[in-house]
Design an enzyme around this catalytic site. Structure first.
Site, mmCIF file in Angstrom:
data_model
loop_
_atom_site.group_PDB
_atom_site.id
_atom_site.type_symbol
_atom_site.label_atom_id
_atom_site.label_comp_id
_atom_site.label_asym_id
_atom_site.label_seq_id
_atom_site.Cartn_x
_atom_site.Cartn_y
_atom_site.Cartn_z
ATOM 1 N N ASN A 87 0.842 -1.205 0.000
ATOM 2 C CA ASN A 87 0.000 0.000 0.000
ATOM 3 C C ASN A 87 0.871 1.248 0.000
ATOM 4 O O ASN A 87 1.915 1.285 0.634
ATOM 5 C CB ASN A 87 -0.859 0.065 1.261
ATOM 6 C CG ASN A 87 -1.383 -1.273 1.677
ATOM 7 O OD1 ASN A 87 -0.629 -2.195 1.922
ATOM 8 N ND2 ASN A 87 -2.675 -1.380 1.740
ATOM 9 N N GLU A 157 2.197 -0.805 -12.623
ATOM 10 C CA GLU A 157 1.158 -1.693 -13.143
ATOM 11 C C GLU A 157 0.009 -0.865 -13.715
ATOM 12 O O GLU A 157 -0.475 0.049 -13.080
ATOM 13 C CB GLU A 157 0.665 -2.610 -12.011
ATOM 14 C CG GLU A 157 -0.327 -3.648 -12.459
ATOM 15 C CD GLU A 157 0.149 -4.369 -13.712
ATOM 16 O OE1 GLU A 157 1.214 -4.994 -13.690
ATOM 17 O OE2 GLU A 157 -0.566 -4.282 -14.740
ATOM 18 N N ASN A 220 -2.665 7.875 -15.067
ATOM 19 C CA ASN A 220 -3.878 7.918 -14.249
ATOM 20 C C ASN A 220 -4.491 9.313 -14.243
ATOM 21 O O ASN A 220 -5.715 9.464 -14.252
ATOM 22 C CB ASN A 220 -3.580 7.451 -12.818
ATOM 23 C CG ASN A 220 -3.697 5.935 -12.713
ATOM 24 O OD1 ASN A 220 -4.095 5.280 -13.679
ATOM 25 N ND2 ASN A 220 -3.353 5.383 -11.577
ATOM 26 N N CYS A 272 -6.786 4.365 -6.976
ATOM 27 C CA CYS A 272 -5.637 5.030 -7.598
ATOM 28 C C CYS A 272 -5.857 6.461 -8.049
ATOM 29 O O CYS A 272 -4.995 7.313 -7.805
ATOM 30 C CB CYS A 272 -5.171 4.213 -8.795
ATOM 31 S SG CYS A 272 -4.620 2.575 -8.336
ATOM 32 N N PHE A 334 -16.760 0.437 -6.680
ATOM 33 C CA PHE A 334 -16.459 1.656 -7.428
ATOM 34 C C PHE A 334 -16.681 1.476 -8.922
ATOM 35 O O PHE A 334 -16.789 2.452 -9.660
ATOM 36 C CB PHE A 334 -15.046 2.170 -7.113
ATOM 37 C CG PHE A 334 -13.926 1.542 -7.904
ATOM 38 C CD1 PHE A 334 -13.473 2.133 -9.070
ATOM 39 C CD2 PHE A 334 -13.317 0.378 -7.480
ATOM 40 C CE1 PHE A 334 -12.432 1.576 -9.802
ATOM 41 C CE2 PHE A 334 -12.280 -0.187 -8.189
ATOM 42 C CZ PHE A 334 -11.837 0.409 -9.363
ATOM 43 N N LYS A 335 -16.781 0.221 -9.373
ATOM 44 C CA LYS A 335 -17.220 -0.065 -10.738
ATOM 45 C C LYS A 335 -17.670 -1.512 -10.805
ATOM 46 O O LYS A 335 -17.504 -2.259 -9.833
ATOM 47 C CB LYS A 335 -16.109 0.223 -11.733
ATOM 48 C CG LYS A 335 -14.872 -0.644 -11.582
ATOM 49 C CD LYS A 335 -14.087 -0.493 -12.830
ATOM 50 C CE LYS A 335 -12.711 -0.842 -12.841
ATOM 51 N NZ LYS A 335 -11.972 -0.931 -13.988
HETATM 52 P P1 NAI Z 1 -3.768 -3.705 -1.574
HETATM 53 O O1 NAI Z 1 -4.067 -2.906 -0.363
HETATM 54 O O2 NAI Z 1 -4.833 -4.564 -2.160
HETATM 55 O O3 NAI Z 1 -2.504 -4.659 -1.317
HETATM 56 C C1 NAI Z 1 -1.352 -4.276 -0.643
HETATM 57 C C2 NAI Z 1 -0.932 -5.422 0.265
HETATM 58 O O4 NAI Z 1 0.363 -5.143 0.798
HETATM 59 C C3 NAI Z 1 -1.846 -5.637 1.475
HETATM 60 O O5 NAI Z 1 -2.369 -6.952 1.437
HETATM 61 C C4 NAI Z 1 -0.929 -5.422 2.696
HETATM 62 O O6 NAI Z 1 -1.250 -6.259 3.786
HETATM 63 C C5 NAI Z 1 0.431 -5.707 2.104
HETATM 64 N N1 NAI Z 1 1.546 -5.092 2.822
HETATM 65 C C6 NAI Z 1 1.709 -3.807 3.232
HETATM 66 N N2 NAI Z 1 2.913 -3.625 3.804
HETATM 67 C C7 NAI Z 1 3.538 -4.824 3.763
HETATM 68 C C8 NAI Z 1 4.826 -5.281 4.186
HETATM 69 N N3 NAI Z 1 5.698 -4.433 4.770
HETATM 70 N N4 NAI Z 1 5.138 -6.578 3.988
HETATM 71 C C9 NAI Z 1 4.266 -7.425 3.393
HETATM 72 N N5 NAI Z 1 3.050 -7.051 2.958
HETATM 73 C C10 NAI Z 1 2.686 -5.764 3.130
HETATM 74 O O7 NAI Z 1 -3.241 -2.665 -2.663
HETATM 75 P P2 NAI Z 1 -3.234 -2.811 -4.269
HETATM 76 O O8 NAI Z 1 -4.519 -2.357 -4.843
HETATM 77 O O9 NAI Z 1 -2.726 -4.160 -4.628
HETATM 78 O O10 NAI Z 1 -2.180 -1.695 -4.630
HETATM 79 C C11 NAI Z 1 -0.806 -1.854 -4.379
HETATM 80 C C12 NAI Z 1 -0.084 -0.753 -5.103
HETATM 81 O O11 NAI Z 1 -0.306 -0.859 -6.505
HETATM 82 C C13 NAI Z 1 -0.522 0.656 -4.716
HETATM 83 O O12 NAI Z 1 0.614 1.480 -4.764
HETATM 84 C C14 NAI Z 1 -1.465 1.045 -5.824
HETATM 85 O O13 NAI Z 1 -1.487 2.436 -5.999
HETATM 86 C C15 NAI Z 1 -0.842 0.358 -7.027
HETATM 87 N N6 NAI Z 1 -1.776 0.035 -8.107
HETATM 88 C C16 NAI Z 1 -3.031 -0.419 -7.860
HETATM 89 C C17 NAI Z 1 -3.877 -0.743 -8.911
HETATM 90 C C18 NAI Z 1 -5.256 -1.236 -8.636
HETATM 91 O O14 NAI Z 1 -6.029 -1.323 -9.595
HETATM 92 N N7 NAI Z 1 -5.611 -1.590 -7.434
HETATM 93 C C19 NAI Z 1 -3.467 -0.628 -10.305
HETATM 94 C C20 NAI Z 1 -2.116 -0.196 -10.453
HETATM 95 C C21 NAI Z 1 -1.321 0.135 -9.389
#
Ligand code: NAI
Length: 480
Positions: A87, A157, A220, A272, A334-335
């Protein structure tokens, strides 16, 4: 065998690694997370996120060359390539509060990598991060390196939730940023080799680190800007009698503009867009570019305006009060095709209606009751922390109930608000719904999914974003 470890088993880490594992049987992929419940869910038949096609991909490679684990240090230390997909919330206090990215989770992941590594590593930024984060990460790693060499790559991504699997199988492009040194180029090539298993080479773009980081924020911002542009037009259409769908169609036929992302709606959401634009704004401000910062800020302001405008329409149409009235909320994600509610416009619309003392009955085919209650009681930005660190409200919101289906949500309601474009909302039995509602019965379509004429024939008073107004609405107080 090349070993990949991905830190963060979320919406990005899970699907991305599953697709890598499926396409690269010769690579071992382990996804690790600090959230025990998330990892347990990945290891069960009930995956922690809903994404069409994901189940099938995971089934094919889980236990073969795809693994999910909480043993973070072991898998990080064994990996050749480490993706970091944790995150990156918006800071809520201190310097840059409300705008800058909070890199707490990223930094702790980088320090842990430095602590446990015993061999050279390629560390890949998958999370969306502010420009120059790679430099900070590089400093953390090299200052704690014990002679180990690290190469940092930025590989943002671009998947969209709801179509993540198809986006990952056929990406428009894969972007890899790295250092332009011999070791940097070698690392870029190593990551390119992974993607080359299924992505045509001309779709793999390589840049320097900063360009890759900024490209993600820029992409974005451009996407969100299109939505705010068409939403701004929708307000003008309502004021003048034009139809925003016709305007979008005509505008999108211009090959320089193109037809995608031109649907008017109650507003954009997702984890995002807002976060990344706020980040961009902060970076511009830090670089003394106030005009550029204000330009991008406006994209978010129009989005907020659109959500407020919707709430005002609902309230003003219903005799300027919704106090005590039941309103059926159709869709909370959200969608469509995702259960993700992060920054969903439904949250702000519901809060707005609750502020006017409405009673809400919410139905979404993929969002749990617990998640909805959590969202409605959480402070701004708190959602973007690992699930077990999110504050839980001891009590839910009293005026909110969760319905099993659209018919239950609409029973005895004065109005329906369609807030997510789920396909099933197009084919509901609206005659049955009308018969079971209070009269006059209103439909406020925030996604332009219903057949307006058909609903008006049934007897509904219908508001559709950016469409010529129902005569009823024209006579109601003006909307800000
Ligand atoms: P998410 O919140 O679903 O997943 C992040 C995961 O990282 C969580 O499960 C959390 O427990 C884990 N985490 C946090 N700190 C940790 C650590 N120190 N060690 C191990 N695990 C840890 O977030 P999501 O949606 O996967 O997004 C991740 C990144 O990707 C963000 O920066 C977001 O902006 C970016 N992103 C997201 C997209 C989306 O559609 N959701 C698309 C493109 C980029």
């Amino acid at each position: 065998m090349v070993k990949i470890c991905c830190i963060g088993a979320g919406y990005v880490g899970g699907p991305t690694m599953a697709v890598i594992a499926l396409n690269c049987p010769s690579i071992e992929v382990v996804v690790v997370d600090i959230s025990v419940t998330r990892i347990s869910a990945w290891n069960s038949d009930q995956l922690p996120i809903y994404e069409p096609g994901l189940n099938e991909v995971v089934k094919q490679c889980k236990g073969r060359n795809l693994f999910f684990s909480t043993d973070i240090e072991k898998h990080v230390s064994e990996a050749d390539i480490i993706f970091v997909s944790v995150n990156t919330p918006t800071k809520t206090r201190g310097l840059g509060a409300g705008k800058a990215a909070d890199l707490t989770y990223w930094e702790s992941a980088a320090r842990m990598i430095a602590d446990v590594s015993k061999s050279n590593k390629i560390v890949v930024e998958k999370s969306t991060v502010p420009v120059k984060t790679a430099e900070a990460i590089e400093r953390i790693l090299t200052h704690n390196s014990k002679g180990i060499k690290y190469q940092i790559l930025s590989n943002p991504e671009f998947l969209a939730e709801g179509t993540a699997i198809q986006d990952l199988f056929k990406p428009d492009r894969v972007l890899i940023g790295g250092r332009e040194t011999p070791d940097g180029l070698k690392a870029i090539q190593a990551l390119k080799d992974v993607y080359a298993h299924w992505v045509p080479e001309d779709r793999i773009i390589t840049t320097n680190l900063w360009s890759a980081e900024l490209s993600k924020l820029a992409a974005n911002a451009f996407l969100a800007q299109r939505i705010s542009s068409v939403n701004a037009m929708s307000a003008l259409c309502e004021a003048t009698g034009a139809d925003v769908s016709q305007v979008s169609h005509a505008v999108g036929k211009d090959s320089r503009i193109g037809p995608k992302f031109l649907n008017a709606s109650v507003g954009f959401g997702g984890s995002c867009f807002q976060k990344d634009i706020l980040n961009l704004v902060y970076i511009c401000e830090c670089n003394g570019l106030a005009e550029v910062a204000n330009y991008w800020k406006q994209v978010i302001k129009v989005n907020d305006y659109q959500k407020n405008r919707f709430v005002n329409r609902v309230v003003s149409s219903m005799f300027n009060t919704v106090a005590g009235k039941k309103i059926g909320i159709m869709g909370f994600a959200f969608k469509k095709d995702t259960g993700d509610t992060r920054e969903t416009p439904a949250m702000d619309v519901c809060k707005g209606l609750l502020g006017d003392k409405a009673r809400l009955s919410i139905y979404d085919p993929q969002v749990t009751a617990d998640q909805i209650q959590r969202d409605l009681t959480m402070n701004k930005f708190d959602w973007d922390h690992p699930i077990h660190l999110q504050p839980m409200s001891p009590t839910g919101v009293k005026q909110v109930s969760i319905a099993w289906d659209a018919y239950e949500a609409s029973k005895d309601a004065h109005a329906l608000c369609i807030l997510t474009e789920w396909d099933e909302f197009k084919t509901l039995d609206y005659r049955r719904i009308f018969d079971n509602m209070q009269k006059p019965a209103f439909v406020f379509d925030g996604r332009n999914v219903v057949n307006v004429e058909m609903l008006r024939d049934i007897g509904f008073i219908v508001y559709s974003i950016g469409k010529p107004l129902d005569p009823w609405l024209k006579n109601m107080p003006a909307v800000a």
